[in-house]
Design a protein around this motif. Structure first.
Motif, short mmCIF file in Angstrom:
data_model
loop_
_atom_site.label_atom_id
_atom_site.label_comp_id
_atom_site.label_asym_id
_atom_site.label_seq_id
_atom_site.Cartn_x
_atom_site.Cartn_y
_atom_site.Cartn_z
N MET A 1 0.84 -1.19 0.00
CA MET A 1 0.00 0.00 0.00
C MET A 1 0.87 1.24 0.00
SD MET A 1 -2.67 1.17 2.96
CE MET A 1 -3.47 2.77 2.90
N THR A 2 0.59 2.20 -0.88
CA THR A 2 1.31 3.46 -0.90
C THR A 2 0.33 4.60 -0.92
OG1 THR A 2 1.42 3.45 -3.32
CG2 THR A 2 3.26 2.45 -2.15
N ILE A 3 0.81 5.75 -0.50
CA ILE A 3 0.00 6.95 -0.48
C ILE A 3 0.78 8.02 -1.21
CG2 ILE A 3 -0.99 8.74 0.99
CD1 ILE A 3 -1.31 6.61 3.13
N ALA A 4 0.16 8.67 -2.17
CA ALA A 4 0.83 9.70 -2.93
C ALA A 4 1.19 10.87 -2.01
CB ALA A 4 -0.06 10.19 -4.07
N PRO A 5 2.39 11.43 -2.17
CA PRO A 5 2.76 12.57 -1.34
C PRO A 5 1.78 13.72 -1.53
CG PRO A 5 4.69 11.70 -2.47
CD PRO A 5 3.48 11.02 -3.07
N ASN A 6 1.11 14.12 -0.47
CA ASN A 6 0.14 15.20 -0.60
C ASN A 6 0.08 16.05 0.66
OD1 ASN A 6 -1.10 13.50 1.16
ND2 ASN A 6 -2.85 13.02 -0.14
N SER A 7 1.06 15.88 1.55
CA SER A 7 0.99 16.56 2.84
C SER A 7 2.14 17.53 2.99
CB SER A 7 1.06 15.54 3.99
OG SER A 7 0.05 14.57 3.84
N ALA A 8 1.83 18.77 3.27
CA ALA A 8 2.88 19.72 3.59
C ALA A 8 3.55 19.31 4.88
CB ALA A 8 2.29 21.13 3.71
N PRO A 9 4.85 19.62 5.05
CA PRO A 9 5.56 19.17 6.25
C PRO A 9 4.91 19.59 7.55
CG PRO A 9 7.10 20.00 4.61
CD PRO A 9 5.72 20.31 4.11
N HIS A 10 4.15 20.71 7.56
CA HIS A 10 3.58 21.19 8.81
C HIS A 10 2.18 20.65 9.07
CE1 HIS A 10 2.11 23.96 5.73
NE2 HIS A 10 1.07 24.17 6.50
N THR A 11 1.68 19.78 8.19
CA THR A 11 0.35 19.24 8.38
C THR A 11 0.42 17.74 8.61
OG1 THR A 11 0.00 18.81 6.02
CG2 THR A 11 -0.62 20.99 6.86
N VAL A 12 -0.62 17.21 9.22
CA VAL A 12 -0.74 15.76 9.41
C VAL A 12 -2.09 15.34 8.87
CG1 VAL A 12 -0.89 13.90 11.09
CG2 VAL A 12 0.76 15.73 11.42
N PRO A 13 -2.15 14.42 7.91
CA PRO A 13 -3.42 13.99 7.35
C PRO A 13 -4.25 13.22 8.37
CG PRO A 13 -1.63 12.64 6.52
CD PRO A 13 -1.00 13.73 7.33
N GLU A 14 -5.47 12.95 8.01
CA GLU A 14 -6.39 12.30 8.94
C GLU A 14 -6.69 10.88 8.52
OE1 GLU A 14 -9.86 14.70 9.18
OE2 GLU A 14 -8.84 16.40 10.12
N LEU A 15 -7.09 10.06 9.50
CA LEU A 15 -7.59 8.73 9.25
C LEU A 15 -9.08 8.81 8.94
CD1 LEU A 15 -6.00 6.67 12.16
CD2 LEU A 15 -5.44 6.46 9.74
N ASP A 16 -9.56 7.87 8.12
CA ASP A 16 -11.01 7.81 7.96
C ASP A 16 -11.60 7.18 9.23
OD1 ASP A 16 -11.34 4.87 7.74
OD2 ASP A 16 -10.31 5.10 5.83
N PRO A 17 -12.90 7.40 9.49
CA PRO A 17 -13.49 6.98 10.77
C PRO A 17 -13.31 5.50 11.09
CG PRO A 17 -14.94 8.51 9.64
CD PRO A 17 -13.84 8.19 8.67
N ASP A 18 -13.47 4.62 10.08
CA ASP A 18 -13.33 3.19 10.34
C ASP A 18 -11.92 2.84 10.82
OD1 ASP A 18 -15.95 2.80 9.69
OD2 ASP A 18 -15.55 2.11 7.65
N HIS A 19 -10.92 3.39 10.13
CA HIS A 19 -9.54 3.13 10.53
C HIS A 19 -9.26 3.72 11.91
CE1 HIS A 19 -7.97 2.40 6.16
NE2 HIS A 19 -8.48 1.32 6.71
N ALA A 20 -9.78 4.91 12.17
CA ALA A 20 -9.55 5.55 13.47
C ALA A 20 -10.13 4.70 14.59
CB ALA A 20 -10.17 6.94 13.48
N ASP A 21 -11.30 4.13 14.39
CA ASP A 21 -11.90 3.27 15.42
C ASP A 21 -11.03 2.05 15.68
OD1 ASP A 21 -14.03 4.99 15.72
OD2 ASP A 21 -15.37 3.85 14.39
N LEU A 22 -10.50 1.45 14.63
CA LEU A 22 -9.66 0.26 14.80
C LEU A 22 -8.34 0.60 15.49
CD1 LEU A 22 -10.26 -1.50 11.36
CD2 LEU A 22 -10.88 -2.40 13.61
N ILE A 23 -7.74 1.74 15.15
CA ILE A 23 -6.49 2.14 15.79
C ILE A 23 -6.75 2.45 17.27
CG2 ILE A 23 -4.68 3.89 15.86
CD1 ILE A 23 -4.48 1.88 13.54
N ARG A 24 -7.84 3.12 17.54
CA ARG A 24 -8.18 3.46 18.93
C ARG A 24 -8.37 2.19 19.76
NH1 ARG A 24 -12.11 6.30 17.61
NH2 ARG A 24 -11.03 8.28 17.40
N ALA A 25 -8.98 1.19 19.16
CA ALA A 25 -9.27 -0.05 19.87
C ALA A 25 -8.02 -0.92 20.07
CB ALA A 25 -10.34 -0.84 19.13
#
Length: 415
Positions: free
Chosen positions: A1-25
């Motif tokens: 799995m890869t993600i295209a570079p799209n984030s400025a160094p001073h920003t942090v992208p977000e997780l989608d809600p399903d992934h966030a729930d799994l990471i939190r758990a």
């Protein structure tokens, strides 16, 4: 799995809600087994790529487990922020890692190597029945969000330096060695190719030095620059690290002290590092250090003496004695050359006690720069916060894998 570079160094992208729930758990579970996961990850990676341990990773940190703990804490902190954006932003963490990676010449392809062996270790430790495809995808997303953010930052650092990713190593010649009464040694180098002079740098930055050791390993260590920018020469000061009951002798510091003299060739990298002052600022500066942590402060003082000698500066240093105080005479002379500066020291051999900021009249609106061992920084960071100093005015350097944990990440998860 890869993600295209799209984030400025001073920003942090977000997780989608399903992934966030799994990471939190699953974050507590991953955290509880991280001391099993990370050593296995490094064993797997070094078995597949022994050249990384020989020529890239700090073997001393590996033996002590410092690098393993740093990787675990950085990923856990990043994941924790993704699932709870109200926590402190990890921009300092990312900046510190990005500058260190650029100084080591890290390239994007190496993130794929880390990913392969890290996730293999996670599955082996937790079990394939626990790491379901959904959980694996969520943590995969966390990894690549962090990796891509770092890749973007490192790309910007390489571009600013005018080089291709990883092309940071330069051959130099040692033109002078100055042995300090404290036992430290300052090495002054210039480009081995006169037509390609060494670049300028910001006060407080560092270089990596490559050591060709007797067992054919090429180890890299970072050392702060201690001279004034603009001379086409770079100076760095090294204290020989002796062995003790818990740690081996410093491989690179011993090699430099025992083998490098004027006329020798030395491979270094371009300067990087984010513990830098704003040369245009006029606000007061407070430089706080212990032991060899004085080196970036000496570089900053060199700049102030040459460029802005009227800037209010307070220099605070802790050591055993004036004899063990690295660059003591240099610092005394530089402070004397400034128009509005004071030096205060705490020497344990003279029963001065530990550095106590309650004894100091701290300037208003000052920026604070700290460098020293972990215990020292933790103590001084707490003292500054207790004195009401805003955290955004406190900047620190430890040259240890976990140094960023001493910043705004006091609430980082225990891993």
């Amino acid at each position: 799995m890869t993600i295209a570079p799209n984030s400025a160094p001073h920003t942090v992208p977000e997780l989608d809600p399903d992934h966030a729930d799994l990471i939190r758990a699953t974050l507590p579970l991953v955290g509880s087994r991280i001391d099993d996961i990370t050593p296995l990850f490094y064993r797997k990676m070094f078995q597949a790529h022994p050249e990384l341990l020989r020529d890239r990773f700090n073997r001393g940190n590996q033996k002590q487990g410092a690098q393993q703990r740093a990787l675990a804490a950085s990923i856990a902190t990043f994941a924790t922020h993704l699932v709870d954006p109200t926590l402190p932003h990890p921009r300092e963490l990312l900046s510190r890692i990005g500058h260190k990676h650029a100084s080591l010449g890290v390239t994007p392809d190496e993130y794929k190597i880390v990913h392969e062996h890290l996730f293999s270790a996670i599955v082996e430790v937790l079990g394939a029945d626990v790491v379901t495809p959904e959980i694996a995808a969520a943590w995969d997303r966390v990894y690549w969000l962090m990796a891509t953010t770092l890749i973007d930052l490192e790309q910007s650092l390489y571009e600013s330096a005018g080089v291709q990713p990883g092309d940071v190593f330069r051959e130099t010649c040692v033109v002078q060695r100055i042995d300090d009464p404290s036992g430290a040694a300052t090495f002054i180098v210039e480009s081995a190719t006169p037509a390609l002079p060494l670049p300028d740098f910001q006060p407080g930055q560092y270089i990596s030095v490559g050591a060709d050791l007797p067992d054919s390993a090429r180890q890299l260590r970072q050392y702060s620059l201690t001279n004034h920018p603009g001379s086409a020469r770079l100076a760095f000061t090294v204290r020989k690290v002796p062995a003790d009951s818990n740690t081996p002798a410093g491989e690179v510091s011993t090699w430099l002290h025992n083998t490098i003299s004027p006329g020798n060739r030395l491979q270094i990298t371009l300067p990087f590092g984010d513990l830098t002052i704003d040369p245009a600022a006029t606000t007061p500066l407070v430089l706080i250090s212990a032991g060899i942590g004085v080196t970036p402060m000496a570089g900053i003082l060199e700049h102030l003496a040459a460029e802005t000698p009227s800037r209010r500066t307070l220099v605070l240093h802790a050591d055993r004695s004036a004899i063990t105080h690295p660059l003591h005479d240099t610092v005394v002379d530089l402070v004397a050359a400034l128009h509005n500066a004071d030096l205060r020291v705490w020497y344990s051999a003279l029963d001065h006690g530990r550095m106590n900021l309650a004894e100091v009249d701290l300037p208003e609106d000052a920026d604070y720069y700290l460098c020293g061992g972990a215990g020292f920084l933790q103590s001084l960071h707490a003292q500054l916060l207790a004195a009401g100093i805003p955290s955004e005015r406190v900047h620190f350097e430890l040259f240890s894998p976990n140094d960023w944990l001493l910043g705004s990440y006091g609430a980082a998860p225990s891993v």
